[in-house]
Write a protein that holds these residues in place. Sequence first.
Motif, mmCIF file in Angstrom:
data_model
loop_
_atom_site.group_PDB
_atom_site.id
_atom_site.type_symbol
_atom_site.label_atom_id
_atom_site.label_comp_id
_atom_site.label_asym_id
_atom_site.label_seq_id
_atom_site.Cartn_x
_atom_site.Cartn_y
_atom_site.Cartn_z
ATOM 1 N N PRO A 242 0.761 -1.112 -0.137
ATOM 2 C CA PRO A 242 0.019 -0.003 -0.101
ATOM 3 C C PRO A 242 0.600 1.215 0.033
ATOM 4 C CG PRO A 242 -0.446 -1.012 2.203
ATOM 5 C CD PRO A 242 0.717 -2.004 1.129
ATOM 6 N N ALA A 243 1.878 1.204 0.648
ATOM 7 C CA ALA A 243 2.602 2.734 0.628
ATOM 8 C C ALA A 243 3.270 2.953 -0.639
ATOM 9 C CB ALA A 243 4.005 2.547 1.698
ATOM 10 N N HIS A 244 3.543 1.814 -1.389
ATOM 11 C CA HIS A 244 4.198 2.258 -2.618
ATOM 12 C C HIS A 244 4.160 1.161 -3.605
ATOM 13 C CE1 HIS A 244 8.246 3.145 -5.349
ATOM 14 N NE2 HIS A 244 7.196 4.166 -5.668
ATOM 15 N N GLN A 245 3.144 0.964 -4.194
ATOM 16 C CA GLN A 245 2.821 -0.386 -5.232
ATOM 17 C C GLN A 245 3.833 -0.806 -5.815
ATOM 18 O OE1 GLN A 245 1.872 -1.591 -8.319
ATOM 19 N NE2 GLN A 245 0.973 -3.411 -7.436
ATOM 20 N N TYR A 246 4.234 -2.184 -5.783
ATOM 21 C CA TYR A 246 5.041 -2.639 -6.503
ATOM 22 C C TYR A 246 4.607 -3.335 -7.857
ATOM 23 C CZ TYR A 246 9.666 -3.963 -8.193
ATOM 24 O OH TYR A 246 10.830 -3.680 -9.020
ATOM 25 N N PRO A 247 4.978 -2.924 -9.019
ATOM 26 C CA PRO A 247 5.739 -1.850 -9.557
ATOM 27 C C PRO A 247 5.472 -0.501 -9.923
ATOM 28 C CG PRO A 247 5.276 -3.136 -11.409
ATOM 29 C CD PRO A 247 4.491 -3.686 -10.233
ATOM 30 N N LEU A 248 4.072 -0.246 -9.668
ATOM 31 C CA LEU A 248 3.537 0.796 -10.377
ATOM 32 C C LEU A 248 3.650 2.205 -9.524
ATOM 33 C CD1 LEU A 248 0.148 -0.308 -11.709
ATOM 34 C CD2 LEU A 248 2.361 -0.035 -12.999
ATOM 35 N N GLY A 249 4.258 2.042 -8.075
ATOM 36 C CA GLY A 249 4.685 3.132 -7.451
ATOM 37 C C GLY A 249 3.427 4.025 -6.855
ATOM 38 N N ILE A 250 2.188 3.433 -6.989
ATOM 39 C CA ILE A 250 0.985 4.136 -6.605
ATOM 40 C C ILE A 250 0.813 3.913 -4.955
ATOM 41 C CG2 ILE A 250 -1.568 4.439 -6.437
ATOM 42 C CD1 ILE A 250 -1.039 2.924 -9.519
ATOM 43 N N ALA A 251 0.346 5.094 -3.964
ATOM 44 C CA ALA A 251 0.228 4.993 -2.773
ATOM 45 C C ALA A 251 -1.389 4.781 -2.702
ATOM 46 C CB ALA A 251 0.456 6.173 -2.072
ATOM 47 N N LEU A 252 -1.864 3.638 -1.819
ATOM 48 C CA LEU A 252 -3.031 3.265 -1.896
ATOM 49 C C LEU A 252 -3.793 4.426 -1.348
ATOM 50 C CD1 LEU A 252 -5.104 0.932 -2.184
ATOM 51 C CD2 LEU A 252 -4.613 0.362 0.263
ATOM 52 N N ALA A 253 -4.985 4.859 -1.900
ATOM 53 C CA ALA A 253 -5.804 6.269 -1.794
ATOM 54 C C ALA A 253 -6.366 5.923 -0.512
ATOM 55 C CB ALA A 253 -7.173 6.440 -2.771
ATOM 56 N N PRO A 254 -6.729 6.971 0.475
ATOM 57 C CA PRO A 254 -7.047 6.799 1.910
ATOM 58 C C PRO A 254 -8.355 6.085 1.709
ATOM 59 C CG PRO A 254 -6.174 9.011 1.510
ATOM 60 C CD PRO A 254 -6.445 8.125 0.039
ATOM 61 N N ALA A 255 -9.473 6.318 1.018
ATOM 62 C CA ALA A 255 -10.531 5.533 1.004
ATOM 63 C C ALA A 255 -10.365 4.012 0.719
ATOM 64 C CB ALA A 255 -11.861 6.285 0.243
ATOM 65 N N ARG A 256 -9.507 3.795 0.036
ATOM 66 C CA ARG A 256 -9.195 2.315 -0.282
ATOM 67 C C ARG A 256 -8.528 1.804 1.130
ATOM 68 N NH1 ARG A 256 -8.092 1.207 -6.044
ATOM 69 N NH2 ARG A 256 -9.961 2.366 -6.931
ATOM 70 N N ARG A 257 -7.765 2.564 1.692
ATOM 71 C CA ARG A 257 -7.058 1.872 2.811
ATOM 72 C C ARG A 257 -8.061 1.435 3.982
ATOM 73 N NH1 ARG A 257 -1.732 3.857 4.029
ATOM 74 N NH2 ARG A 257 -2.094 4.548 6.324
ATOM 75 N N THR A 258 -9.144 2.487 4.094
ATOM 76 C CA THR A 258 -10.060 1.913 5.194
ATOM 77 C C THR A 258 -10.907 0.946 4.425
ATOM 78 O OG1 THR A 258 -10.312 4.313 5.178
ATOM 79 C CG2 THR A 258 -12.191 3.102 6.561
ATOM 80 N N ALA A 259 -11.297 0.857 3.161
ATOM 81 C CA ALA A 259 -12.082 -0.293 2.695
ATOM 82 C C ALA A 259 -11.063 -1.665 2.720
ATOM 83 C CB ALA A 259 -12.262 -0.153 1.288
ATOM 84 N N LEU A 260 -9.937 -1.458 2.451
ATOM 85 C CA LEU A 260 -9.174 -2.805 2.637
ATOM 86 C C LEU A 260 -9.178 -3.506 4.224
ATOM 87 C CD1 LEU A 260 -7.053 -4.444 1.276
ATOM 88 C CD2 LEU A 260 -5.319 -2.826 2.192
ATOM 89 N N VAL A 261 -9.291 -2.780 5.093
ATOM 90 C CA VAL A 261 -9.288 -3.116 6.627
ATOM 91 C C VAL A 261 -10.776 -3.691 6.737
ATOM 92 C CG1 VAL A 261 -9.312 -2.793 8.975
ATOM 93 C CG2 VAL A 261 -7.294 -1.902 7.231
ATOM 94 N N GLU A 262 -11.910 -3.034 6.215
ATOM 95 C CA GLU A 262 -13.173 -3.423 6.286
ATOM 96 C C GLU A 262 -13.451 -4.884 5.667
ATOM 97 O OE1 GLU A 262 -16.568 -3.297 7.933
ATOM 98 O OE2 GLU A 262 -14.912 -1.776 8.393
ATOM 99 N N TRP A 263 -12.713 -4.902 4.474
ATOM 100 C CA TRP A 263 -12.815 -6.225 3.564
ATOM 101 C C TRP A 263 -12.205 -7.318 4.572
ATOM 102 C CZ3 TRP A 263 -8.706 -9.074 2.619
ATOM 103 C CH2 TRP A 263 -8.922 -10.356 1.779
#
Lengths: 459, 459
Positions: free
Chosen positions: A237-258
């Motif tokens: 989540p901090a730095h997607q490998y290889p694309l380098g994207i940071a997971l968006a805040p709403a996705r972080r919450t959704a991930l834990v919810e999942w």
Amino acid sequence: VLDFLVDLDPAGGRQAALEEGVRRAIVAGRLTAGTRLPSTRALAKELHCARATVVAAYEQLVAEGFLTAERGAGTRVAAVQPLVTPPATDLRPPSTFAADFRPGEPDNSSFPRAQWLASTRRALARAPDDLFGYGDPRGTHELRVALASYLGRARAVAADPSRIVVFGGFAHALSVLADALRHLGLGEVAVEDPALPFHPSFLRRAGLSVATVPVDDQGLRVVDLRSTAARAVLTTPAHQYPLGIALAPARRTALVEWARQSDGWVIEDDYDGEFRYDRQPVGAVQSLDPERVIYGGTASKSLGAGLHIAWLVVPDVLLEPLVETARWRVGVSAVEQATLADFIASGRLDRHVRQMRLAYRRRRDTLAATLQRAAPWMTFCGISAGLHGTVPLVETGREREILTNAARRSIGMHPLSAHYSDGRAEGLVLGYSRPSGHAFSGALGRLDRFLSDVSVQSS
Amino acid sequence: VLDFLVDLDPAGGRQAALEEGVRRAIVAGRLTAGTRLPSTRALAKELHCARATVVAAYEQLVAEGFLTAERGAGTRVAAVQPLVTPPATDLRPPSTFAADFRPGEPDNSSFPRAQWLASTRRALARAPDDLFGYGDPRGTHELRVALASYLGRARAVAADPSRIVVFGGFAHALSVLADALRHLGLGEVAVEDPALPFHPSFLRRAGLSVATVPVDDQGLRVVDLRSTAARAVLTTPAHQYPLGIALAPARRTALVEWARQSDGWVIEDDYDGEFRYDRQPVGAVQSLDPERVIYGGTASKSLGAGLHIAWLVVPDVLLEPLVETARWRVGVSAVEQATLADFIASGRLDRHVRQMRLAYRRRRDTLAATLQRAAPWMTFCGISAGLHGTVPLVETGREREILTNAARRSIGMHPLSAHYSDGRAEGLVLGYSRPSGHAFSGALGRLDRFLSDVSVQSS
């Protein structure tokens, strides 16, 4: 059955790599006599290469006696001992490049030797005698205390020393974790698509099945996790490998919810979390729910992969099964653990990371400027953090052409397509950490000249 | 299903150990809801303890909500969350004894700290930058060269550096080897009976089935290997564990012959081969046929278990599958490898082993004299080498009585019966390496007083 081919380095040519991979698999007993190989058409598609390449590789292997080909029966692994003795073990040193832009290792010339020795001296002077005994299977108490404090302040990890387990590198951590999850009844684990090729390989090797979930411009598509049978996901989540994207805040919450809803876990691979340049550091997802997120970190990027030391911070319910598996697998040098504990507690790790962050940021800026000048049609993405970036390539076949030509000029880089489950997107993955400090500008110059030629050819 | 109980330390009482083992297994998910436990009679027989002990343990666990007991349905693992929250992870430090005669670790106070630091200094000063990178999955070249030379001269091992693979301890080596053998199609591996309990446990854990082959006064009964389906045997020919017998010369030849005829392998665990006192050193069986014998050694006895470093010397045909598995599992600190390489190449290891051999020989002699004086009815066997000996006990029930009483007087030792597949022979396993040099005579005094009492009670 040809899973291992994913990791082949195509720099030396696809055909040679394919031949060597099959030879090694036969010699190692992973492909047994009589096994039918995929059709040339299917394999070419899977490997994202020309069918002629596969045909040629198969023909060579038939000539050497490793394979048999009969009309109607397809191509199979030969039953007889090969006539040509293969090189018994392919343990050649890995390819070297005059300009090495392959990601994966930090600048090894910057390893803080004197500081490390000083920490070893202090650790050996202070250690109780039982440091040299079998010890706690989680790792030494001192190291776990030092890590808890470091991870809390550097990565916002909610880390209790009793929940930390030390491993012989992240691969080791992942293999033990996969084993423990399998013992807890998990059958399927999701990975990001694209991902580091070793992520799905390791999980499969541990006997788990792997679902792939796509990544978009906000990171992992958490909603797509629900269409898999997975109860755990391995993610960066901090730095997607290889694309380098940071997971968006709403996705972080959704991930834990999942994870909560599916009674599952998020495995957070924080492989280069220390290196962030343009924004505030993105803290670990783990802090959102330490009972649902397994946090993994390593010294491979911040110090050196050769230390082979990594750690997991695990939910309470996973601690015991994990330690139980780890106990059977390996120990990590207690002297090294004591050294690292001192290195962290004395503030040396923070200082070293701070210095390297400045150095890598400078390298990133000059690499981006070089790309901009030599190949303005290229976009260098995902570079606000970490030690690498990617250049997407739209035109089909371009990736292989550039990589092959680069390898001829002794320039190393990784193919983006190798990170996708179906090789669907082409591009270059360029790291800027590997050359030593004094060699970096020379490497850049070589890349500059090469890319200028590429530009001309493509326009 | 109750395999893990084998490793329980009965010093704190069999009932408590059994309860704790079952609790941990339930918490860790190794015993799942509804699983039927063995009858008290069967389990008591298996654990070689009184039936009343098992009955009491089961009753306690039912009271705590971990088990259910219903007439006719037997005792089963409860489906509900236990009412009493167990200690989430049982990671208490291992038992300590005022007089610790448990075998397994050398004298940790003798770890050569200053010499080790000197080797670290030299290793860090000399290392090429790529020492800090991922490196060769077999281990560093320098360490493999140093080991090849050391093993050749100290243990008569035919060791080519290219055939050596370095691991994070012998447990790690064995788990990777077991995995590789399973991938090569092996289903069953033989172990000695008696053996180190972790030998069969590890092999089973790796998915292999285990055959046991008895040991007589000439060592492993090689002829009995032929009545098993095993194509590999894990054995301790230099100093059988725990009985301390050196495999007879004719048996050594027969062992290798068996491996050739069955197209199989001998796994030679040379855990304490450096320590031999009364005879010429017994060289490794491996030299008789390096293509049929896998040689395993470790620094755990010669330096310290906390280094977590061990090595295998493997037949050519096994090298590739082994390295392939090792690659997925773990790395061993390259700094430690470079340090050990210097420690060996500079002659420091030879010197340290020589010193410790003298010290341990003296300890062995005084321990034997103590036993002779305090308990002349005891015979101290298998002591011409290694760091431990055994005292056979003919009278049934004597072993548990002595161990329990010894534990009450804070004297640690191991039960011989725990090393047998069926617990058929009772006895004491006494190590003399663990106490630090200055504490050894105090420990001996405590043992002396205890054994004098035992003598009186038994006569």
